[in-house]
Design a protein around this motif. Structure first.
Motif, PDB file in Angstrom:
ATOM      1  N   PRO A 551       0.827  -1.223   0.000  1.00  0.00           N
ATOM      2  CA  PRO A 551       0.000   0.000   0.000  1.00  0.00           C
ATOM      3  C   PRO A 551       0.854   1.263   0.000  1.00  0.00           C
ATOM      4  N   ASP A 552       0.296   2.309  -0.591  1.00  0.00           N
ATOM      5  CA  ASP A 552       0.866   3.659  -0.548  1.00  0.00           C
ATOM      6  C   ASP A 552       2.248   3.758  -1.197  1.00  0.00           C
ATOM      7  N   ASN A 553       2.522   2.881  -2.160  1.00  0.00           N
ATOM      8  CA  ASN A 553       3.769   3.003  -2.915  1.00  0.00           C
ATOM      9  C   ASN A 553       3.638   4.175  -3.882  1.00  0.00           C
ATOM     10  N   LEU A 554       4.536   5.150  -3.785  1.00  0.00           N
ATOM     11  CA  LEU A 554       4.397   6.382  -4.552  1.00  0.00           C
ATOM     12  C   LEU A 554       4.419   6.132  -6.057  1.00  0.00           C
ATOM     13  N   TRP A 555       5.306   5.234  -6.503  1.00  0.00           N
ATOM     14  CA  TRP A 555       5.409   4.946  -7.943  1.00  0.00           C
ATOM     15  C   TRP A 555       4.091   4.375  -8.454  1.00  0.00           C
ATOM     16  N   THR A 556       3.537   3.435  -7.695  1.00  0.00           N
ATOM     17  CA  THR A 556       2.269   2.818  -8.103  1.00  0.00           C
ATOM     18  C   THR A 556       1.156   3.851  -8.162  1.00  0.00           C
ATOM     19  N   MET A 557       1.068   4.711  -7.159  1.00  0.00           N
ATOM     20  CA  MET A 557      -0.013   5.692  -7.122  1.00  0.00           C
ATOM     21  C   MET A 557       0.102   6.695  -8.266  1.00  0.00           C
ATOM     22  N   ARG A 558       1.334   7.120  -8.593  1.00  0.00           N
ATOM     23  CA  ARG A 558       1.506   8.063  -9.701  1.00  0.00           C
ATOM     24  C   ARG A 558       1.031   7.448 -11.021  1.00  0.00           C
ATOM     25  N   HIS A 559       1.399   6.185 -11.234  1.00  0.00           N
ATOM     26  CA  HIS A 559       1.011   5.543 -12.492  1.00  0.00           C
ATOM     27  C   HIS A 559      -0.477   5.200 -12.514  1.00  0.00           C
ATOM     28  N   LEU A 560      -1.018   4.907 -11.360  1.00  0.00           N
ATOM     29  CA  LEU A 560      -2.469   4.714 -11.290  1.00  0.00           C
ATOM     30  C   LEU A 560      -3.186   6.000 -11.684  1.00  0.00           C
ATOM     31  N   ALA A 561      -2.684   7.104 -11.181  1.00  0.00           N
ATOM     32  CA  ALA A 561      -3.281   8.405 -11.501  1.00  0.00           C
ATOM     33  C   ALA A 561      -3.237   8.668 -13.007  1.00  0.00           C
ATOM     34  N   GLN A 562      -2.103   8.356 -13.634  1.00  0.00           N
ATOM     35  CA  GLN A 562      -1.981   8.552 -15.080  1.00  0.00           C
ATOM     36  C   GLN A 562      -3.039   7.756 -15.830  1.00  0.00           C
ATOM     37  N   CYS A 563      -3.219   6.484 -15.434  1.00  0.00           N
ATOM     38  CA  CYS A 563      -4.194   5.623 -16.111  1.00  0.00           C
ATOM     39  C   CYS A 563      -5.624   6.091 -15.857  1.00  0.00           C
ATOM     40  N   TYR A 564      -5.890   6.547 -14.637  1.00  0.00           N
ATOM     41  CA  TYR A 564      -7.231   7.072 -14.349  1.00  0.00           C
ATOM     42  C   TYR A 564      -7.537   8.284 -15.242  1.00  0.00           C
ATOM     43  N   ARG A 565      -6.565   9.171 -15.383  1.00  0.00           N
ATOM     44  CA  ARG A 565      -6.784  10.338 -16.230  1.00  0.00           C
ATOM     45  C   ARG A 565      -7.000   9.934 -17.687  1.00  0.00           C
ATOM     46  N   LEU A 566      -6.212   8.954 -18.159  1.00  0.00           N
ATOM     47  CA  LEU A 566      -6.314   8.527 -19.557  1.00  0.00           C
ATOM     48  C   LEU A 566      -7.609   7.783 -19.849  1.00  0.00           C
ATOM     49  N   THR A 567      -8.260   7.291 -18.795  1.00  0.00           N
ATOM     50  CA  THR A 567      -9.548   6.610 -18.977  1.00  0.00           C
ATOM     51  C   THR A 567     -10.717   7.495 -18.555  1.00  0.00           C
ATOM     52  N   GLY A 568     -10.461   8.801 -18.409  1.00  0.00           N
ATOM     53  CA  GLY A 568     -11.535   9.731 -18.104  1.00  0.00           C
ATOM     54  C   GLY A 568     -12.052   9.632 -16.683  1.00  0.00           C
ATOM     55  N   GLN A 569     -11.152   9.373 -15.727  1.00  0.00           N
ATOM     56  CA  GLN A 569     -11.546   9.274 -14.321  1.00  0.00           C
ATOM     57  C   GLN A 569     -10.708  10.250 -13.491  1.00  0.00           C
TER      58      GLN A 569
END
Length: 720
Positions: A551-569
């Motif tokens: 949990p709370d791994n910074l690298w994972t969260m940053r890339h999750l954010a990128q994918c959420y933005r690219l999928t309109g979330q």
């Protein structure tokens, strides 16, 4: 003569196309149609060995159909049908050969016709000849026999069991030199690249376990390339499939298969490296003004480097590119292709066999005595860094250097014998898989050069243009069962930006791993591979699994954010980024991303606060200016937007996007002339069609701000 050659060319292609059509019918299980077309292709063939086989196959299938029509059960029908398919496949190649043998001008058939006199000879003749050679044998006679044997094998027809046994006797002979046997194995491999022969492949499979590493390397590489070349028909030869599967019982097989797979995957980088050398590094070096116009007085004799050169290396980017090449070389990549590609025009390389020769210093006319007496000569000819083909190129080039310059070159580096000592130590230490890897790398580079540089390479099917990933091959994948090996291959592919292939392997591994064997990094890599291959939804799922494990791994969260933005979330993306911000409050890139999420959510004031913070911390940040200008436009603060677009459009190099957005702003506030001027500047940069495409994407925003549909075509016409 040219008209006659054109006629032969057209006829040859027609025959080849017919043979290809027949083979496809066979692979589609349309045996009756295939036999009918094979009968037509046989027109004019009188060779009894071919016509009798066709008649036997045709009659056998007619009997099978008659027996089937009677409704009688037959447990062997499927096996017999597949056997008829495989035998007809082999016969089709023989029919094509017979039709092309007389007139076809390809190198293969030219050599086949030259060898017609030798066809009455047995393999045992060549074995006895090679065994009888000794120190008293003249080199020309020895070389002639070796060259004849290579052609004899390369252009040979289908082998029988007897042929295979005789060849195995040659390979196992203690009286034949190993480097001669290496050339023999290469001739078998080249023959298999032209046409499939189960007996030849069977021999390579057997020889892959040869006690001599040099033989084992070439046989293993040849076996693997043959399976790749004929991947669509191997399954029709169950004896071959069984023989290959038995290899997995040898404890060392998987490691060797893995070694060759990594080398073949590295070969995919050779074109990129060669292109980078030709288009970037070498031209950049030639453009360096510091390399030209130097007299002898300008050259210092001390060890200090000219600081101007270092400065140029830094600014031009050449230093980074050279460091990248060094890293690739240390990784095992082929970085010398560009260097030696222009040195393959010597007469030596007109003989097809010479592309596969192990390097030796006793071939007449190859090695200059002064070369073997010099440090650099011995370092290169003994080195494992250079493949055999490149060593021969070096020797020919060295022999053409004037003797005075040759002595100067040798004298300048004669004292630097450290390289030679390192090479000797490395050579002494190479055993087992380390030796196998070095020899495999050299041999695969030799093969690569043949398919890419041989003057008549277009007459051959380039094996490196095929799918060389073993895990895509049902037969070869059985030889790489280890999860660790498969994961290493996947991670290599991801590292080299083959993301879809890497994701495919990791995804398959996920089903074979036990939960205890999967760590958070596995899902990070799988998610990253999905993300880079634009499969964002699967990437989100993988990243979330990684987040559960760590949990709370910074690298994972940053890339999750990128994918959420690219999928309109944007809401979910913002949640991730705010969590990261608590650990990285001064990360300005993160502030920009948070601001962009607020823009997408319509929270313009909160977005502007983030962008202003970036501008405060980085006053010259053009990215912050652009974000503020656009966000102000969207929020209706047109005065602020004008302030920043004026700043952007008066800087040294405004982007096309700057002009486009400024045009939108001017049009909305009624300054049409300024809008047209900005739009035209955008169109000048990217072209009118690209401009219209970008303009159309934003037109919904313009309509919200009062621009009508009627205004659209008029504005476009003004811009044109």
């Amino acid at each position: 003569m040219s008209l006659l050659f054109e006629y032969w060319y057209i006829m040859g292609n027609n025959i080849r196309n017919q043979a290809t059509e027949i083979k496809q019918l066979l692979l589609d299980n349309r045996l009756k149609e295939a036999l009918e077309k094979a009968g037509i292709l046989m027109e004019g063939i009188t060779d009894w060995s071919v016509t009798s086989r066709y008649e036997e196959l045709d009659m056998s299938y007619k009997y099978m159909m008659r027996y089937f029509s009677m409704g009688r059960p037959d447990n062997q029908r499927n096996a017999l049908y597949n056997q008829l398919i495989s035998r007809t496949l082999l016969l089709t190649d023989d029919i094509m050969r017979q039709r092309l043998l007389k007139d076809d001008m390809s190198l293969y058939f030219q050599h086949s016709r030259l060898d017609s006199v030798r066809r009455n000879r047995e393999l045992s003749y060549y074995r006895k000849s090679l065994e009888s050679f000794n120190e008293d044998t003249t080199l020309p006679a020895y070389e002639q026999t070796l060259s004849e044997l290579f052609d004899f094998i390369w252009t040979s027809t289908l082998w029988s069991n007897v042929d295979k046994d005789e060849m195995m006797e040659l390979i196992d002979s203690p009286f034949v030199k190993v480097y001669d046997l290496e050339l023999v194995i290469s001739a078998i491999t080249l023959s298999l690249m032209d046409r499939f022969d189960p007996e030849k492949l069977s021999l390579l499979i057997t020889a892959s376990n040869h006690i001599q590493t040099e033989i084992s390397v070439r046989a293993t590489v040849g076996m693997l390339l043959t399976i790749i070349r004929h991947h669509n028909i191997i399954h029709l030869f169950p004896a071959i499939v069984s023989q290959i599967s038995l290899l997995s019982e040898n404890s060392g097989t998987e490691e060797r298969i893995y070694i060759i797979q990594t080398i073949l995957l590295l070969s995919k980088e050779t074109n990129k490296i060669d292109k980078k050398m030709r288009e970037e590094i070498i031209p950049a070096m030639l453009r360096n003004p510091k390399l030209g116009g130097l007299s002898n007085e300008d050259i210092s004799i001390d060890d200090d480097a000219n600081p101007d050169w270092s400065e140029w290396m830094e600014k031009s980017g050449v230093k980074d590119k050279l460091m990248e090449m060094t890293e690739l070389q240390m990784e095992g990549a082929d970085v010398y292709m560009s260097t030696f590609s222009n040195l393959k025009s010597y007469p030596f390389f007109r003989d097809i066999a010479n592309w596969f020769r192990p390097f030796r210093t006793d071939i007449p006319g190859i090695i200059d005595e002064s070369l073997t007496q010099s440090t650099i000569g011995r370092a290169i000819t003994d080195s494992y860094v250079f493949c055999n083909s490149d060593k021969y190129s070096f020797c020919f080039t060295f022999s053409q250097i004037p003797e005075s310059q040759r002595e100067m070159l040798v004298g300048q580096i004669e004292g630097a014998n450290e390289l030679e000592q390192i090479e000797k130590r490395e050579k002494q230490q190479l055993t087992g898989n380390a030796k196998f890897e070095v020899l495999a790398k050299q041999y695969i580079q030799d093969i690569y050069r043949f398919f890419k540089l041989f003057s008549r390479r277009h007459e051959f099917t380039d094996i490196f243009s095929k799918d060389i990933l073993f895990l895509h091959n049902n037969i070869l994948s059985e030889l790489l069962k280890s999860n660790d090996k498969r994961r290493s291959i996947a991670e290599y592919l991801i590292k080299k930006k083959y993301y879809a292939e890497g994701a495919e392997i990791l995804s398959a591994l996920e089903t074979t791993y036990s939960p205890a064997d999967i760590d958070y990094q596995f899902y990070q890599k799988l998610g990253y591979a999905y993300q880079r291959s634009n499969n964002y939804q699967d990437a989100i799922e993988s990243y979330n699994r990684s987040d559960i494990l760590r949990p709370d791994n910074l690298w994972t969260m940053r890339h999750l954010a990128q994918c959420y933005r690219l999928t309109g979330q944007p809401k979910e993306a913002l949640q991730m980024l705010l969590a990261v911000e608590s650990s990285e409050p001064d990360n300005m890139t993160l502030q920009m991303q948070i601001g962009q999420c607020y823009v997408e959510l319509g929270s313009y004031e909160q977005a502007l606060n983030r962008f202003y913070k970036v501008e405060y911390m980085q006053p010259d940040s053009v990215k912050a200016w652009r974000a503020i200008a656009w966000c102000a436009f969207l929020s209706g603060n047109r005065e602020k937007s004008i302030e920043y677009y004026d700043r952007l459009c008066t800087m040294q190099s405004p982007s096309a996007q700057d002009y486009l957005n400024a045009g939108h702003l001017y049009w909305v506030i009624g300054e049409v002339e300024n809008a047209v001027s900005s739009y035209r500047k955008c169109a000048e940069q990217i072209g009118i069609e690209s401009f219209i495409a970008e303009f159309d994407k934003d037109f919904h925003l313009l309509k919200k701000n009062g621009v009508t549909e009627t205004d659209y075509p008029i504005m476009i016409d003004l811009i044109r």
